[in-house]
Design an enzyme around this catalytic site. Structure first.
Site, mmCIF file in Angstrom:
data_model
loop_
_atom_site.group_PDB
_atom_site.id
_atom_site.type_symbol
_atom_site.label_atom_id
_atom_site.label_comp_id
_atom_site.label_asym_id
_atom_site.label_seq_id
_atom_site.Cartn_x
_atom_site.Cartn_y
_atom_site.Cartn_z
ATOM 1 N N LYS A 1 26.612 38.954 45.358
ATOM 2 C CA LYS A 1 27.394 40.056 45.921
ATOM 3 C C LYS A 1 26.660 41.400 45.827
ATOM 4 C CE LYS A 1 31.845 37.776 44.863
ATOM 5 N NZ LYS A 1 33.125 37.892 44.134
ATOM 6 N N HIS B 1 29.807 34.766 44.165
ATOM 7 C CA HIS B 1 30.891 33.934 44.682
ATOM 8 C C HIS B 1 30.431 32.483 44.677
ATOM 9 C CE1 HIS B 1 33.754 32.072 47.445
ATOM 10 N NE2 HIS B 1 32.696 31.487 47.977
ATOM 11 N N GLU C 1 32.831 27.171 54.147
ATOM 12 C CA GLU C 1 32.038 28.345 53.767
ATOM 13 C C GLU C 1 30.552 28.156 54.064
ATOM 14 O OE1 GLU C 1 35.051 29.893 50.245
ATOM 15 O OE2 GLU C 1 33.012 29.282 49.700
ATOM 16 N N TYR D 1 37.173 36.188 53.266
ATOM 17 C CA TYR D 1 38.159 36.261 52.185
ATOM 18 C C TYR D 1 39.594 36.269 52.720
ATOM 19 C CZ TYR D 1 34.983 36.752 48.182
ATOM 20 O OH TYR D 1 34.063 36.522 47.180
ATOM 21 N N THR E 1 36.196 34.405 36.677
ATOM 22 C CA THR E 1 36.291 35.507 37.640
ATOM 23 C C THR E 1 36.188 36.866 36.952
ATOM 24 O OG1 THR E 1 37.791 34.110 38.923
ATOM 25 C CG2 THR E 1 37.717 36.451 39.511
ATOM 26 N N ASN F 1 31.865 41.287 40.429
ATOM 27 C CA ASN F 1 31.527 40.194 39.508
ATOM 28 C C ASN F 1 30.336 39.362 39.971
ATOM 29 O OD1 ASN F 1 32.816 38.912 41.563
ATOM 30 N ND2 ASN F 1 34.406 37.961 40.334
ATOM 31 N N ARG G 1 30.489 26.646 39.636
ATOM 32 C CA ARG G 1 31.563 27.461 39.060
ATOM 33 C C ARG G 1 31.331 27.652 37.553
ATOM 34 N NH1 ARG G 1 35.189 30.093 42.542
ATOM 35 N NH2 ARG G 1 36.609 30.095 40.787
#
Ligand code: ATP
Ligand code: MG
Length: 141
Positions: free
Chosen positions: A11, A117, A128, A51, A93, A114, A87
């Site tokens: 990000k 993604h 995605e 999103y 998160t 953060n 993940r």
């Protein structure tokens, strides 16, 4: 265990702090294989659509603006159990809740900023990945 593909986004908070290489190193060190990667600056429509699942949430407009505050690096990853594995590599998160050694614990600035993604399920992963990559831009090797 099945071989899966998943989408990673580095990000804007992370690209702006020169963390792309460090984050990709975490990914590769976890045994996840990079099938394709590129940098782009999301348009407003791309950020909104990506999103859209959060469009009723109070943080949606801010999230869209943040995702457009700098370039992002999108990467398609492949590996055994890749969705859950990435993940885990990312961490929770909210970086305050992220486990030691995870990307978000090490690099995230806040709940919003953060750093990364990752897709959260097989259906979302497929959507995605194809949001950013066509078959010709992903390599099996
Ligand atoms: P991502 O989808 O980006 O991988 P995630 O699945 O861990 O993150 P989500 O609940 O899908 O978390 O939230 C999407 C993103 O929206 C978060 O990563 C964060 O950048 C932002 N976000 C989530 N909750 C909040 C909040 N309460 N306030 C501000 N931003 C938030
Ligand atoms: Mg999510």
């Amino acid at each position: 265990m099945t071989i899966q593909r998943t989408l990673s986004i580095i990000k804007p908070d992370a690209t702006k702090r020169n963390l792309v290489g460090k984050i990709l190193a975490h990914i590769e060190d976890a045994g996840l294989k990079i099938l394709g990667t590129r940098m782009l600056w999301l348009t407003e429509n791309q950020a909104k659509e990506f999103y859209a699942v959060h469009k009723e949430r109070p943080f949606y407009n801010e999230l869209v603006e943040y995702m457009r505050s700098g370039p992002v690096v999108v990467t398609c990853l492949e590996g055994e159990n890749a969705i859950e594995k990435y993940r885990e590599v990312m961490g929770a998160t909210n970086p305050e809740n992220a486990a030691d050694g995870t990307i978000r614990k090490l690099y995230a600035e806040s709940l919003q900023c953060n750093s990364v993604h990752g897709s959260d399920a097989p259906e979302t992963a497929q959507t995605e990945v194809s949001f950013f990559f066509n078959d010709e831009s992903l390599f099996t090797y």
